[in-house]
Design a protein around this motif. Structure first.
Motif, PDB file in Angstrom:
ATOM      1  N   SER A 136       0.759  -1.098  -0.395  1.00 52.51           N
ATOM      2  CA  SER A 136      -0.051   0.098  -0.117  1.00 52.51           C
ATOM      3  C   SER A 136       1.226   1.247  -0.106  1.00 52.51           C
ATOM      4  O   SER A 136       0.951   1.991  -0.345  1.00 52.51           O
ATOM      5  CB  SER A 136      -0.583  -0.174   1.323  1.00 52.51           C
ATOM      6  OG  SER A 136      -1.416   1.138   1.872  1.00 52.51           O
ATOM      7  N   ASN A 137       2.302   1.109   0.739  1.00 53.59           N
ATOM      8  CA  ASN A 137       2.894   2.116   0.932  1.00 53.59           C
ATOM      9  C   ASN A 137       3.540   2.382  -0.670  1.00 53.59           C
ATOM     10  O   ASN A 137       4.222   3.932  -1.226  1.00 53.59           O
ATOM     11  CB  ASN A 137       4.054   2.261   2.041  1.00 53.59           C
ATOM     12  CG  ASN A 137       3.805   2.893   3.194  1.00 53.59           C
ATOM     13  OD1 ASN A 137       2.222   3.133   3.226  1.00 53.59           O
ATOM     14  ND2 ASN A 137       4.452   1.764   4.473  1.00 53.59           N
ATOM     15  N   LYS A 138       3.786   1.416  -1.090  1.00 54.16           N
ATOM     16  CA  LYS A 138       4.522   1.405  -2.775  1.00 54.16           C
ATOM     17  C   LYS A 138       3.771   1.758  -3.262  1.00 54.16           C
ATOM     18  O   LYS A 138       3.752   2.991  -4.337  1.00 54.16           O
ATOM     19  CB  LYS A 138       5.202   0.242  -2.952  1.00 54.16           C
ATOM     20  CG  LYS A 138       5.702  -0.077  -2.426  1.00 54.16           C
ATOM     21  CD  LYS A 138       6.357  -1.454  -3.379  1.00 54.16           C
ATOM     22  CE  LYS A 138       7.910  -2.598  -2.724  1.00 54.16           C
ATOM     23  NZ  LYS A 138       8.448  -3.667  -3.310  1.00 54.16           N
ATOM     24  N   LYS A 139       2.288   1.824  -3.309  1.00 54.77           N
ATOM     25  CA  LYS A 139       1.009   2.355  -4.106  1.00 54.77           C
ATOM     26  C   LYS A 139       0.781   3.276  -4.188  1.00 54.77           C
ATOM     27  O   LYS A 139       1.018   4.302  -5.233  1.00 54.77           O
ATOM     28  CB  LYS A 139       0.051   1.486  -4.090  1.00 54.77           C
ATOM     29  CG  LYS A 139       0.346   0.193  -4.288  1.00 54.77           C
ATOM     30  CD  LYS A 139      -1.707  -0.177  -4.451  1.00 54.77           C
ATOM     31  CE  LYS A 139      -1.763  -1.862  -4.800  1.00 54.77           C
ATOM     32  NZ  LYS A 139      -3.012  -2.134  -4.933  1.00 54.77           N
ATOM     33  N   VAL A 174       1.932   8.892  -5.513  1.00 55.64           N
ATOM     34  CA  VAL A 174       2.244  10.754  -5.618  1.00 55.64           C
ATOM     35  C   VAL A 174       3.689  10.895  -7.159  1.00 55.64           C
ATOM     36  O   VAL A 174       3.179  11.924  -7.586  1.00 55.64           O
ATOM     37  CB  VAL A 174       2.760  10.794  -3.766  1.00 55.64           C
ATOM     38  CG1 VAL A 174       3.610  11.970  -3.964  1.00 55.64           C
ATOM     39  CG2 VAL A 174       1.959  10.682  -3.112  1.00 55.64           C
ATOM     40  N   ILE A 175       3.897   9.675  -7.564  1.00 56.28           N
ATOM     41  CA  ILE A 175       5.234  10.012  -8.160  1.00 56.28           C
ATOM     42  C   ILE A 175       4.622  10.428  -9.613  1.00 56.28           C
ATOM     43  O   ILE A 175       5.195  11.610 -10.407  1.00 56.28           O
ATOM     44  CB  ILE A 175       6.310   9.409  -8.590  1.00 56.28           C
ATOM     45  CG1 ILE A 175       7.339   9.118  -7.459  1.00 56.28           C
ATOM     46  CG2 ILE A 175       6.602   9.255  -9.653  1.00 56.28           C
ATOM     47  CD1 ILE A 175       8.235   8.422  -7.306  1.00 56.28           C
ATOM     48  N   LEU A 176       3.546   9.730  -9.912  1.00 56.02           N
ATOM     49  CA  LEU A 176       2.755   9.815 -10.554  1.00 56.02           C
ATOM     50  C   LEU A 176       2.005  11.335 -10.821  1.00 56.02           C
ATOM     51  O   LEU A 176       2.561  11.945 -12.205  1.00 56.02           O
ATOM     52  CB  LEU A 176       1.430   8.712 -11.663  1.00 56.02           C
ATOM     53  CG  LEU A 176       1.162   8.742 -12.349  1.00 56.02           C
ATOM     54  CD1 LEU A 176       1.534   8.731 -13.585  1.00 56.02           C
ATOM     55  CD2 LEU A 176       0.157   7.865 -12.297  1.00 56.02           C
TER      56      LEU A 176
END
Length: 186
Positions: free
Chosen positions: A3-6, A11-13
């Motif tokens: 979930s953190n990676k998502k 956010v990066i996207l």
């Protein structure tokens, strides 16, 4: 962790899309054209003018002078009719000159030119020779597809001659000569 990676990826996207939007806005320009448009009146006015006839005397081997006579002609701006010529003996000739003038504001192109002669009795057409010819301002013979520019003209002639190879006829030969010039917009 997934979930953190998502969330980090999301956010990066979002930051990437915002950066590209800001970069596009900074590098784009707006172009505009302003002005006015006017349409000029055009005219189509091609006509015959400067009609004249001349006899060109020629001398036969017997020393006689031959001349044909232009008896009558009817003309208007777009048609030449009732052209009557009297040729009495071999060598008689009549030359009829005129101009084709483009008085319009549009260049024209010669799209069709036909010429023919028919006689009441077919075998008698050989007694008269004819030539319908036009020349441009450079004295070049006009051909299909040639341009008649606005405010310019062609110098034309109709030559009708009693054929030298025939003896004098006992009867009249009545013939119909037709020449048709058709112009289209260039």
């Amino acid at each position: 962790m997934s979930s953190n990676k998502k969330n980090i990826f999301l956010v990066i996207l979002i930051i990437g899309v915002l950066s590209m939007s800001i970069a596009f806005a900074a590098l784009s320009s707006r172009l505009s054209i302003s002005g006015s448009v006017g349409v000029s009146e055009t005219t189509w006015d091609i006509r015959f003018q400067n009609f004249s006839s001349s006899s060109t005397p020629q001398t036969t081997t017997l020393g006689e002078t031959n001349t044909g006579v232009l008896k009558s002609v009817t003309t208007n701006a777009t048609k030449i009719t009732n052209l009557k010529v009297d040729l009495k003996k071999p060598g008689d000739i009549v030359i009829y000159t005129f101009d084709i003038k483009n008085n319009g504001s549009i260049d024209a192109r010669l799209s069709t030119f036909t010429q023919s002669m028919t006689c009441e009795v077919d075998n008698l057409c050989g007694y008269a020779d004819y030539l319908v010819e036009c020349r441009d301002s450079n004295n070049k013979v006009v051909a299909l597809g040639d341009t008649l520019s606005k405010n310019s003209s062609y110098s034309c002639s109709v030559t009708i001659k009693y054929n030298d190879s025939y003896n004098t006829l006992d009867d009249d030969v009545n013939a119909s000569l037709t020449a048709d010039f058709q112009f289209v917009q260039k």
